[in-house]
Design an enzyme around this catalytic site. Structure first.
Site, mmCIF file in Angstrom:
data_model
loop_
_atom_site.group_PDB
_atom_site.id
_atom_site.type_symbol
_atom_site.label_atom_id
_atom_site.label_comp_id
_atom_site.label_asym_id
_atom_site.label_seq_id
_atom_site.Cartn_x
_atom_site.Cartn_y
_atom_site.Cartn_z
ATOM 1 N N HIS A 189 37.102 -11.679 8.645
ATOM 2 C CA HIS A 189 36.246 -11.278 7.530
ATOM 3 C C HIS A 189 37.108 -10.829 6.362
ATOM 4 O O HIS A 189 38.185 -10.272 6.542
ATOM 5 C CB HIS A 189 35.281 -10.158 7.921
ATOM 6 C CG HIS A 189 35.926 -9.019 8.635
ATOM 7 N ND1 HIS A 189 36.278 -9.080 9.963
ATOM 8 C CD2 HIS A 189 36.281 -7.778 8.214
ATOM 9 C CE1 HIS A 189 36.820 -7.938 10.326
ATOM 10 N NE2 HIS A 189 36.846 -7.123 9.286
ATOM 11 N N VAL A 196 36.811 -5.582 14.004
ATOM 12 C CA VAL A 196 35.910 -6.632 14.480
ATOM 13 C C VAL A 196 36.699 -7.942 14.570
ATOM 14 O O VAL A 196 37.297 -8.385 13.584
ATOM 15 C CB VAL A 196 34.693 -6.800 13.546
ATOM 16 C CG1 VAL A 196 33.763 -7.893 14.083
ATOM 17 C CG2 VAL A 196 33.939 -5.478 13.401
HETATM 18 P P1 DGP Z 1 37.879 -4.232 9.831
HETATM 19 O O1 DGP Z 1 38.419 -2.868 10.070
HETATM 20 O O2 DGP Z 1 38.601 -4.960 8.727
HETATM 21 O O3 DGP Z 1 37.761 -5.039 11.112
HETATM 22 O O4 DGP Z 1 36.431 -4.010 9.252
HETATM 23 C C1 DGP Z 1 35.259 -4.032 9.990
HETATM 24 C C2 DGP Z 1 34.159 -3.614 9.068
HETATM 25 O O5 DGP Z 1 32.914 -4.026 9.640
HETATM 26 C C3 DGP Z 1 34.040 -2.118 8.821
HETATM 27 O O6 DGP Z 1 34.214 -1.875 7.426
HETATM 28 C C4 DGP Z 1 32.625 -1.742 9.270
HETATM 29 C C5 DGP Z 1 31.916 -3.064 9.350
HETATM 30 N N1 DGP Z 1 30.924 -3.181 10.403
HETATM 31 C C6 DGP Z 1 31.095 -2.896 11.716
HETATM 32 N N2 DGP Z 1 29.958 -3.135 12.402
HETATM 33 C C7 DGP Z 1 29.059 -3.606 11.497
HETATM 34 C C8 DGP Z 1 27.707 -4.020 11.596
HETATM 35 O O7 DGP Z 1 27.089 -4.033 12.674
HETATM 36 N N3 DGP Z 1 27.091 -4.413 10.452
HETATM 37 C C9 DGP Z 1 27.740 -4.438 9.237
HETATM 38 N N4 DGP Z 1 27.049 -4.829 8.192
HETATM 39 N N5 DGP Z 1 29.025 -4.042 9.111
HETATM 40 C C10 DGP Z 1 29.668 -3.633 10.226
#
Ligand code: DGP
Length: 130
Positions: free
Chosen positions: A114, A110
């Site tokens: 974060h 994403v």
């Molecule tokens: P990264 O690989 O570091 O970019 O982690 C992205 C994280 O975001 C992954 O652990 C799953 C989480 N994620 C993706 N889409 C959503 C969403 O729509 N809601 C929430 N709460 N988490 C999400």
């Protein structure tokens, strides 16, 4: 009070990324904590018993962008939030891990900066060997 964000020169932030939508409340999240600079919610696909995501409210693509372009008060507010959440979740005594993926080799999914907070159980080796 409105926060004034610096204009980026080299990187383009995608306003349609999933965390931007969460910040605009276009899609729901399980919110844990919020301050002026940060929002925290449960990861949709938890990789440990407790798996929380903390995101800045400003538009930063990744750690590289945030560390270079965020204002001191944004960095401070964001980092304070990470510490406060870990404390509120009772993770200080038992221990926890924070992690941020930047770019391709780290598998960042994403494109809104974060920090992951993992805890609630022993977390194993720092980096997967597989
Ligand atoms: P990264 O690989 O570091 O970019 O982690 C992205 C994280 O975001 C992954 O652990 C799953 C989480 N994620 C993706 N889409 C959503 C969403 O729509 N809601 C929430 N709460 N988490 C999400």
């Amino acid at each position: 009070e409105k926060i004034k964000y610096k204009k980026k020169k080299n990187m383009t932030y995608d306003d349609d990324n999933i965390f931007a939508k969460i910040l605009r409340e276009e899609i729901p999240c399980k919110k844990i904590y919020e301050n002026k600079y940060a929002l925290a919610f449960h990861d949709v696909n938890p990789q440990s018993k407790i798996h929380i995501l903390v995101i800045p409210k400003g538009k930063y693509i990744s750690f590289a962008d945030f560390s270079e372009n965020a204002l001191p008060k944004e960095i401070n507010g964001f980092m304070k939030a990470v510490g406060k959440i870990a404390k509120n979740q009772n993770l200080v005594e038992s221990g926890y891990r924070i992690l941020a993926n930047h770019g391709q080799n780290a598998g960042q999914e994403v494109a809104h900066f974060h920090i992951h907070i993992f805890g609630g159980e022993p977390l194993g080796p720092m980096i997967s060997k597989t």
